[in-house]
Design an enzyme around this catalytic site. Structure first.
Site, PDB file in Angstrom:
ATOM      1  N   GLU A 117       0.827  -1.213   0.000  1.00  0.00           N
ATOM      2  CA  GLU A 117       0.000   0.000   0.000  1.00  0.00           C
ATOM      3  C   GLU A 117       0.857   1.257   0.000  1.00  0.00           C
ATOM      4  O   GLU A 117       0.575   2.218  -0.724  1.00  0.00           O
ATOM      5  CB  GLU A 117      -0.921   0.010   1.228  1.00  0.00           C
ATOM      6  CG  GLU A 117      -1.920  -1.135   1.253  1.00  0.00           C
ATOM      7  CD  GLU A 117      -1.423  -2.360   1.992  1.00  0.00           C
ATOM      8  OE1 GLU A 117      -2.257  -3.055   2.598  1.00  0.00           O
ATOM      9  OE2 GLU A 117      -0.184  -2.621   1.970  1.00  0.00           O
ATOM     10  N   CYS A 155      -2.625  -4.153   6.953  1.00  0.00           N
ATOM     11  CA  CYS A 155      -2.206  -4.451   8.320  1.00  0.00           C
ATOM     12  C   CYS A 155      -2.674  -3.360   9.281  1.00  0.00           C
ATOM     13  O   CYS A 155      -2.900  -2.215   8.897  1.00  0.00           O
ATOM     14  CB  CYS A 155      -0.692  -4.630   8.394  1.00  0.00           C
ATOM     15  SG  CYS A 155       0.259  -3.152   7.973  1.00  0.00           S
ATOM     16  N   CYS A 215      -0.738  -0.093   7.578  1.00  0.00           N
ATOM     17  CA  CYS A 215      -1.187   0.388   6.270  1.00  0.00           C
ATOM     18  C   CYS A 215      -2.638   0.870   6.317  1.00  0.00           C
ATOM     19  O   CYS A 215      -3.016   1.790   5.584  1.00  0.00           O
ATOM     20  CB  CYS A 215      -1.034  -0.700   5.218  1.00  0.00           C
ATOM     21  SG  CYS A 215       0.690  -1.087   4.868  1.00  0.00           S
ATOM     22  N   TRP A 249      20.098 -38.204 -16.385  1.00  0.00           N
ATOM     23  CA  TRP A 249      18.945 -37.430 -15.963  1.00  0.00           C
ATOM     24  C   TRP A 249      17.684 -38.070 -16.516  1.00  0.00           C
ATOM     25  O   TRP A 249      17.620 -38.363 -17.706  1.00  0.00           O
ATOM     26  CB  TRP A 249      19.040 -35.974 -16.455  1.00  0.00           C
ATOM     27  CG  TRP A 249      20.172 -35.226 -15.855  1.00  0.00           C
ATOM     28  CD1 TRP A 249      21.363 -34.931 -16.437  1.00  0.00           C
ATOM     29  CD2 TRP A 249      20.206 -34.644 -14.553  1.00  0.00           C
ATOM     30  NE1 TRP A 249      22.141 -34.189 -15.598  1.00  0.00           N
ATOM     31  CE2 TRP A 249      21.455 -34.002 -14.421  1.00  0.00           C
ATOM     32  CE3 TRP A 249      19.319 -34.587 -13.480  1.00  0.00           C
ATOM     33  CZ2 TRP A 249      21.842 -33.322 -13.263  1.00  0.00           C
ATOM     34  CZ3 TRP A 249      19.686 -33.919 -12.336  1.00  0.00           C
ATOM     35  CH2 TRP A 249      20.937 -33.297 -12.234  1.00  0.00           C
ATOM     36  N   ASP A 260      23.730 -38.617  -4.679  1.00  0.00           N
ATOM     37  CA  ASP A 260      23.751 -37.639  -5.760  1.00  0.00           C
ATOM     38  C   ASP A 260      24.699 -36.463  -5.543  1.00  0.00           C
ATOM     39  O   ASP A 260      24.950 -35.699  -6.483  1.00  0.00           O
ATOM     40  CB  ASP A 260      22.334 -37.081  -5.980  1.00  0.00           C
ATOM     41  CG  ASP A 260      21.340 -38.145  -6.405  1.00  0.00           C
ATOM     42  OD1 ASP A 260      21.792 -39.178  -6.941  1.00  0.00           O
ATOM     43  OD2 ASP A 260      20.127 -37.953  -6.208  1.00  0.00           O
ATOM     44  N   GLU A 310      12.717 -32.458  -1.289  1.00  0.00           N
ATOM     45  CA  GLU A 310      13.369 -32.877  -2.533  1.00  0.00           C
ATOM     46  C   GLU A 310      14.314 -34.025  -2.167  1.00  0.00           C
ATOM     47  O   GLU A 310      15.473 -33.810  -1.824  1.00  0.00           O
ATOM     48  CB  GLU A 310      14.122 -31.709  -3.163  1.00  0.00           C
ATOM     49  CG  GLU A 310      14.598 -31.971  -4.560  1.00  0.00           C
ATOM     50  CD  GLU A 310      15.156 -30.728  -5.245  1.00  0.00           C
ATOM     51  OE1 GLU A 310      15.718 -30.886  -6.342  1.00  0.00           O
ATOM     52  OE2 GLU A 310      15.042 -29.619  -4.694  1.00  0.00           O
ATOM     53  N   GLY A 342      14.587 -38.751  -1.976  1.00  0.00           N
ATOM     54  CA  GLY A 342      14.271 -40.007  -2.630  1.00  0.00           C
ATOM     55  C   GLY A 342      12.922 -40.548  -2.218  1.00  0.00           C
ATOM     56  O   GLY A 342      12.167 -39.912  -1.461  1.00  0.00           O
ATOM     57  N   LEU A 385      11.976 -41.003   1.903  1.00  0.00           N
ATOM     58  CA  LEU A 385      11.620 -39.822   2.686  1.00  0.00           C
ATOM     59  C   LEU A 385      10.375 -39.130   2.130  1.00  0.00           C
ATOM     60  O   LEU A 385       9.483 -38.737   2.891  1.00  0.00           O
ATOM     61  CB  LEU A 385      12.790 -38.831   2.726  1.00  0.00           C
ATOM     62  CG  LEU A 385      12.553 -37.575   3.578  1.00  0.00           C
ATOM     63  CD1 LEU A 385      12.189 -37.940   5.009  1.00  0.00           C
ATOM     64  CD2 LEU A 385      13.785 -36.672   3.554  1.00  0.00           C
TER      65      LEU A 385
END
Length: 391
Positions: free
Chosen positions: A59, A82, A91, A177, A207, A312, A314, A317
């Site tokens: 704002e 806010c 704001c 890949w 990796d 991110e 395997g 997990l």
């Protein structure tokens, strides 16, 4: 979500505000991304978005762009203004001082410090307030903030790169890949949107990934939206239950902040922090099913003000996060290869007895990257909880 008939004009300018807000998605942490457009007599006077915590809110950016000449104007804001004094003044109060006539808002702010107080300040000053304009779009844009600000857990995204036959690697572990370079560039964007990246010691050992945001690999379209000077590297969280990873060997430990999440049977060590060096902090968690307690881990990250976590890792997990109900959305990158029955499965999900008990997803987006396809799914029950129960 409440539905209300709104004018085409309000929709038009709110769409502009939402587009502006998207520019702050990569840099506004731990604040939400917010956009604002100020209009009078069909003319845009000013526009702005929140760049970074501690800098002016959307704002104020829009008011500055308008040279504060906004009396009688309409302010379109993607999130309730806010009402509290933090790093910047409220704001809502500023809009009152500037004598705007009308404020159109996409969605309320569930932050307990705001939660309706911004609307009340505006209405008490005689300003017309219109709510719920493109609410679903604006809410989804800040879905991570919306969940994290109202509970103990961050919003969790999981990414899986897999073959046409849902495999992540050959039996010998080879995986580079399965997906193409354009898919991998998209992953860079997803990392940039998140506050932390969660992976496992198995992935690190197999990796040797960096798990960082590489600005030069982002698409030109995204680079235009990011203030490079404000870009930050996500916190990296490596689950190493049995402390088997060599921190001196792998790239992930050589730059940026890393939490090494280890397991312990000793209750006196739970959540204790051990500074290993300038980069690495070791934190101990309870062990559940021979792994770090994911619920405890996410609660810990929530206390660190992590709004958006990106898994991110395997199959083991990633599947554990899904099985325990901690994944809010899933990005499946499908490469145009088939790896065969001996290859490693993308998921190891717990069995179910009938289809009524199957995990249910909503498809949010499909995007093609040459021969690859990205499928973006929202876990149905989690999204419903966020959008309906927490406002």
């Amino acid at each position: 979500m409440k539905e209300k008939v709104v004018s085409d004009t309000d929709i038009k300018y709110m769409m502009q505000a939402i587009k502006l807000a998207s520019c702050g998605l990569y840099t506004s942490y731990p604040n939400p991304a917010v956009g604002c457009v100020i209009v009078r007599d069909g003319k845009v006077l000013g526009k702005g978005y929140h760049h970074k915590a501690g800098l002016p809110h959307a704002e104020v950016m829009a008011l500055t762009d308008a040279n504060f000449n906004v009396e009688g104007a309409t302010a379109y804001v993607t999130l309730e203004p806010c009402s509290h004094y933090g790093r910047t003044p409220p704001c809502a109060v500023k809009l009152v001082e500037m004598k705007v006539k009308r404020v159109v808002v996409a969605t309320g702010d569930p932050n307990p410090k705001v939660y309706g107080r911004g609307f009340q300040i505006l209405r008490d000053a005689g300003i017309e307030v219109v709510e719920h304009v493109l609410e679903k779009e604006a809410f989804f844009q800040n879905r991570a903030f919306m969940k994290a600000i109202t509970g103990p857990y961050p919003y969790v995204s999981a990414k899986v790169g897999m073959s046409l036959d849902a495999k992540t690697a050959l039996a010998n572990g080879q995986s580079k890949w399965i997906t193409n370079s354009k898919s991998r560039a998209k992953v860079q964007q997803l990392r940039a949107l998140c506050d932390c990246i969660i992976t496992s010691s198995n992935t690190v050992i197999a990796d040797d990934p960096r798990m960082n945001v590489r600005y030069e690999e982002l698409s030109g379209k995204i680079i235009k939206k990011i203030d490079k000077e404000y870009i930050r590297q996500p916190l990296k969280v490596v689950l190493d239950t049995h402390e088997k990873v060599d921190i001196n060997r792998y790239q992930i430990f050589k730059q940026g902040k890393v939490i090494l999440a280890c397991g312990s049977e000793d209750k006196s060590k739970f959540f204790s922090e051990e500074i290993v060096n300038d980069t690495i902090t070791k934190v101990y968690f309870p062990i559940v099913d021979n792994g770090v307690d994911l619920d405890a881990l996410l609660r810990y990250l929530g206390k660190l003000q992590i709004r958006h976590a990106f898994v991110e890792a395997g199959s083991i997990l990633t599947s554990a996060f899904i099985n325990q109900g901690h994944v809010d959305e899933l990005y499946a990158f499908v490469g145009a290869k088939a790896l065969g029955q001996d290859a490693r499965d993308a998921f190891t999900l717990k069995p179910i007895e009938n289809l009524d008990n199957a995990l249910s997803f909503e498809l949010h987006k499909v995007k093609k990257f040459d021969s690859d396809v990205m499928l973006h799914y929202i876990l149905k029950d989690h999204y419903k909880q966020i959008t309906e129960n927490q406002l």
